[in-house]
Design a protein around this motif. Structure first.
Motif, PDB file in Angstrom:
ATOM      1  N   VAL A 113      33.644  39.508  50.563  1.00  0.00           N
ATOM      2  CA  VAL A 113      34.743  39.711  51.505  1.00  0.00           C
ATOM      3  C   VAL A 113      34.653  41.132  52.027  1.00  0.00           C
ATOM      4  CG1 VAL A 113      37.233  39.836  51.797  1.00  0.00           C
ATOM      5  CG2 VAL A 113      36.255  38.022  50.393  1.00  0.00           C
ATOM      6  N   ASP A 114      34.640  41.280  53.342  1.00  0.00           N
ATOM      7  CA  ASP A 114      34.514  42.597  53.974  1.00  0.00           C
ATOM      8  C   ASP A 114      35.591  42.711  55.047  1.00  0.00           C
ATOM      9  OD1 ASP A 114      33.535  45.074  54.564  1.00  0.00           O
ATOM     10  OD2 ASP A 114      31.749  44.387  55.620  1.00  0.00           O
ATOM     11  N   THR A 135      46.071  44.530  69.826  1.00  0.00           N
ATOM     12  CA  THR A 135      44.655  44.761  69.521  1.00  0.00           C
ATOM     13  C   THR A 135      44.501  45.575  68.239  1.00  0.00           C
ATOM     14  OG1 THR A 135      44.635  46.749  70.922  1.00  0.00           O
ATOM     15  CG2 THR A 135      43.960  44.663  71.950  1.00  0.00           C
ATOM     16  N   ASP A 136      45.596  45.797  67.536  1.00  0.00           N
ATOM     17  CA  ASP A 136      45.559  46.539  66.276  1.00  0.00           C
ATOM     18  C   ASP A 136      45.425  45.527  65.141  1.00  0.00           C
ATOM     19  OD1 ASP A 136      45.728  48.314  64.213  1.00  0.00           O
ATOM     20  OD2 ASP A 136      47.797  48.953  64.607  1.00  0.00           O
ATOM     21  N   THR A 137      44.195  45.141  64.846  1.00  0.00           N
ATOM     22  CA  THR A 137      43.936  44.065  63.895  1.00  0.00           C
ATOM     23  C   THR A 137      42.867  44.477  62.890  1.00  0.00           C
ATOM     24  OG1 THR A 137      42.315  43.114  65.423  1.00  0.00           O
ATOM     25  CG2 THR A 137      44.555  42.217  65.508  1.00  0.00           C
ATOM     26  N   VAL A 138      42.762  43.686  61.848  1.00  0.00           N
ATOM     27  CA  VAL A 138      41.680  43.811  60.861  1.00  0.00           C
ATOM     28  C   VAL A 138      40.911  42.498  60.870  1.00  0.00           C
ATOM     29  CG1 VAL A 138      41.137  43.987  58.396  1.00  0.00           C
ATOM     30  CG2 VAL A 138      42.881  45.474  59.400  1.00  0.00           C
ATOM     31  N   VAL A 139      39.593  42.585  60.970  1.00  0.00           N
ATOM     32  CA  VAL A 139      38.779  41.372  60.922  1.00  0.00           C
ATOM     33  C   VAL A 139      38.244  41.220  59.503  1.00  0.00           C
ATOM     34  CG1 VAL A 139      36.723  42.579  61.779  1.00  0.00           C
ATOM     35  CG2 VAL A 139      36.848  40.079  61.918  1.00  0.00           C
ATOM     36  N   LEU A 140      38.435  40.028  58.943  1.00  0.00           N
ATOM     37  CA  LEU A 140      37.970  39.728  57.599  1.00  0.00           C
ATOM     38  C   LEU A 140      36.731  38.846  57.693  1.00  0.00           C
ATOM     39  CD1 LEU A 140      39.958  38.961  54.450  1.00  0.00           C
ATOM     40  CD2 LEU A 140      38.223  37.320  55.141  1.00  0.00           C
ATOM     41  N   PHE A 141      35.620  39.370  57.196  1.00  0.00           N
ATOM     42  CA  PHE A 141      34.381  38.602  57.110  1.00  0.00           C
ATOM     43  C   PHE A 141      34.279  38.056  55.689  1.00  0.00           C
ATOM     44  CE2 PHE A 141      33.646  41.869  60.306  1.00  0.00           C
ATOM     45  CZ  PHE A 141      33.075  41.162  61.351  1.00  0.00           C
ATOM     46  N   GLU A 142      34.091  36.751  55.573  1.00  0.00           N
ATOM     47  CA  GLU A 142      33.963  36.126  54.259  1.00  0.00           C
ATOM     48  C   GLU A 142      32.747  35.212  54.287  1.00  0.00           C
ATOM     49  OE1 GLU A 142      36.677  33.786  50.931  1.00  0.00           O
ATOM     50  OE2 GLU A 142      37.559  34.375  52.848  1.00  0.00           O
ATOM     51  N   LYS A 173      40.533  36.618  47.283  1.00  0.00           N
ATOM     52  CA  LYS A 173      41.639  37.297  47.967  1.00  0.00           C
ATOM     53  C   LYS A 173      42.923  37.299  47.153  1.00  0.00           C
ATOM     54  CE  LYS A 173      41.197  34.838  51.797  1.00  0.00           C
ATOM     55  NZ  LYS A 173      39.971  34.031  51.518  1.00  0.00           N
ATOM     56  N   GLY A 174      43.116  36.299  46.301  1.00  0.00           N
ATOM     57  CA  GLY A 174      44.309  36.254  45.462  1.00  0.00           C
ATOM     58  C   GLY A 174      45.274  35.165  45.880  1.00  0.00           C
ATOM     59  N   GLN A 175      46.558  35.377  45.559  1.00  0.00           N
ATOM     60  CA  GLN A 175      47.605  34.386  45.818  1.00  0.00           C
ATOM     61  C   GLN A 175      48.141  34.551  47.233  1.00  0.00           C
ATOM     62  OE1 GLN A 175      48.581  32.363  43.077  1.00  0.00           O
ATOM     63  NE2 GLN A 175      49.681  31.053  44.509  1.00  0.00           N
ATOM     64  N   LEU A 199      43.500  40.794  45.604  1.00  0.00           N
ATOM     65  CA  LEU A 199      42.514  41.327  44.680  1.00  0.00           C
ATOM     66  C   LEU A 199      41.866  42.570  45.303  1.00  0.00           C
ATOM     67  CD1 LEU A 199      40.996  37.929  43.545  1.00  0.00           C
ATOM     68  CD2 LEU A 199      42.559  39.398  42.272  1.00  0.00           C
ATOM     69  N   PRO A 200      41.285  43.447  44.476  1.00  0.00           N
ATOM     70  CA  PRO A 200      40.798  44.737  44.999  1.00  0.00           C
ATOM     71  C   PRO A 200      39.873  44.632  46.194  1.00  0.00           C
ATOM     72  CG  PRO A 200      40.805  44.770  42.612  1.00  0.00           C
ATOM     73  CD  PRO A 200      41.158  43.362  43.012  1.00  0.00           C
ATOM     74  N   GLU A 201      38.984  43.638  46.215  1.00  0.00           N
ATOM     75  CA  GLU A 201      38.029  43.545  47.313  1.00  0.00           C
ATOM     76  C   GLU A 201      38.686  43.194  48.646  1.00  0.00           C
ATOM     77  OE1 GLU A 201      37.099  39.903  44.607  1.00  0.00           O
ATOM     78  OE2 GLU A 201      38.026  41.886  44.394  1.00  0.00           O
ATOM     79  N   SER A 202      39.928  42.716  48.595  1.00  0.00           N
ATOM     80  CA  SER A 202      40.637  42.340  49.817  1.00  0.00           C
ATOM     81  C   SER A 202      41.856  43.224  50.076  1.00  0.00           C
ATOM     82  CB  SER A 202      41.076  40.871  49.734  1.00  0.00           C
ATOM     83  OG  SER A 202      39.966  40.010  49.607  1.00  0.00           O
ATOM     84  N   SER A 203      41.934  44.370  49.433  1.00  0.00           N
ATOM     85  CA  SER A 203      43.121  45.222  49.542  1.00  0.00           C
ATOM     86  C   SER A 203      43.449  45.660  50.972  1.00  0.00           C
ATOM     87  CB  SER A 203      42.979  46.451  48.639  1.00  0.00           C
ATOM     88  OG  SER A 203      41.844  47.213  48.978  1.00  0.00           O
TER      89      SER A 203
END
Length: 229
Positions: A113-114, A135-142, A173-175, A199-203
């Motif tokens: 997860v990035d 346009t203020d977003t975060v893109v999650l690559f999984e 990612k968690g719950q 979870l830490p990798e998806s903080s």
């Protein structure tokens, strides 16, 4: 899950290609030197650092254990490695890997997860009402899954959202908490979700929202020049 699911190399719709092509029945088995524990009725019934990971098409990722380290549990043999056994996931109450409680399946070492902050556009409407336009977003690559956009709640008309009773769990990612849109007399269930304690990798997506394009009108500027609506 990543090698065999989605666009993984052993999946039905791989993102790339192998040369020469992999046979349909290809199975990948590898040592997994992490501490795996299983708990049943308050007792630890498996505690090993000698597990194998088995990647098999059309099946979830599975552990296999040395037969000498498993007793009193329903098992099936691993044909690709004599002397190793599968244990059904639901045969025990709790699975742990290096102390982390697992849900549904083992975590995959090839699954990543990035989360990258950026300026990709996201516009979401429900019943003709705009909930998000930013346009203020975060893109999650999984790994093996399409990229998704997440947005801070400050950019969302959260007064039109109500927390639902739905929840889900991801080993990466968690719950997840789900949200329904309520606009006048129109309610669209589970139109969005968030990870309030990821979870830490998806903080980086903590508390942010992502929207279900099958339940809302979503225009998202995705990597590669694509978008979904």
């Amino acid at each position: 899950m990543s090698l065999c699911a989605g666009h993984g190399p052993l999946g039905r719709d791989p993102a790339g290609w192998a040369h020469p092509p992999l046979p349909d029945g290809a199975v990948f088995v590898e040592p997994h030197p992490r501490r795996i524990q299983a708990v049943l009725n308050g007792h630890t019934v498996i505690d090993t650092e000698h597990a194998l990971l088995v990647h098999r098409r059309d099946q979830p990722l599975r552990y296999a254990f040395p037969a000498a380290e498993v007793s009193g549990l329903p098992t099936e043999a691993l044909p690709e490695q004599p002397g190793y056994l599968h244990v059904r996931w639901d045969a025990v109450d709790t699975w742990l890997e290096e102390g982390r409680v697992l849900v549904h399946y083992p975590p995959n070492p090839y699954h990543r997860v990035d989360c990258r902050p950026g300026h990709r556009g996201l516009r979401v409407s429900v019943a003709g009402t705009v909930l998000v336009d930013t346009t203020d977003t975060v893109v999650l690559f999984e790994t093996a899954l399409p990229p998704r956009l997440y947005v801070d709640k400050a950019h969302v008309r959260t007064e039109l959202l109500r927390r639902s009773e739905t929840s889900s769990y991801c080993n990466y990612k968690g719950q997840a908490t789900y949200w329904s849109a309520v606009i006048d007399d129109v309610t669209v269930a589970d139109v969005a979700w968030s990870y309030d304690d990821p979870l830490p990798e998806s903080s980086p997506i903590r508390g942010m929202l992502s929207f279900d394009e099958t339940r809302a009108e979503v225009l998202a500027e995705l990597p590669g020049g694509g978008c979904h609506t």
